[in-house]
Design a protein around this motif. Structure first.
Motif: not given
Length: 235
Positions: A181-195, A203-208
């Protein structure tokens, strides 16, 4: 039967690897991340955090609530309310307060100091840059996780002692929505980030429970210092 299952699994893995070798598909995942984030105004999410300290062979866990409200340039605001360990990190876009209630202490610094110390991951979360500008991006060795989400590996173009590498897991359904559709379904598609820092610590952060663009009052990002708390200013 067991051999057949192993062969079938191997074929699936080979097929997935071949698919993800295409640069165009990498660009689609990156576009999902950047294009979605461009439409983000505010964010509320639960998070769980797991940090591994390599030298001490120790793991620390935490979690709480995260709030972000985007502004212009360096005016983005954020708030991390940790329930474990109990602490708060709050910024109104100009100042940062790091509150340790058990120690009755709050550290105060200009937000520029935090970013100058190399926290590129927080730069991104606070909406202060585009990943393709700040990072060289590839797929991870395993391009998809067990749930089928995409795994990106980002190496900062500017060397930093605090960040050797950043790994982002991107929601597969958001990428599929962008492609169809040319547009992602969410403005925040990040499930997790690891530094990953230069010392091998992670350091891993999981978002829910992510909620976006619901409208958020700026007063949430002003920290009122409690009475009897020591104030330490980082100059």
């Amino acid at each position: 039967m067991k051999v057949a299952r192993i062969v079938f699994s191997s074929l699936l893995f080979i097929a997935a690897t071949a698919t993800f070798s295409l640069a165009a598909e990498l660009s689609q995942v990156v576009k999902t991340l950047e294009q979605g984030y461009a439409t983000l105004n505010d964010l509320k999410a639960d998070f769980s955090q797991r940090s591994t300290i390599r030298a001490m062979k120790r793991e620390e866990k935490g979690g709480g609530e995260l709030f972000i409200k985007k502004g212009s340039a360096r005016d983005a605001m954020f708030r991390f309310n940790y329930t474990k360990p109990k602490q708060q990190i709050v910024s109104n876009g100009k100042k940062v307060w790091y509150y340790l209630p058990d120690q009755k202490q709050v550290m105060v610094m200009d937000i520029s100091q935090m970013f100058e110390e190399g926290n590129v991951a927080l730069n991104y979360l606070a909406g202060l840059g585009h990943v393709s500008k700040d990072f060289s991006i590839t797929f991870a060795d395993k391009p998809r996780d067990a749930q089928g989400n995409y795994v990106l590996e980002l190496t900062p173009k500017k060397k930093s002692p605090a960040l050797a590498k950043l790994q982002l897991v991107i929601e597969a359904s958001a990428v599929e929505q962008l492609i169809s559709h040319g547009q992602p379904s969410t403005p925040f598609p990040i499930v997790s980030s690891t530094v990953f820092d230069q010392g091998g610590n992670t350091t891993r952060i999981d978002y829910s429970n992510v909620k976006t663009n619901k409208g958020m009052d700026s007063s949430k990002f002003t920290f009122k210092i409690p009475a009897g708390v020591e104030v330490v200013k980082n100059k």
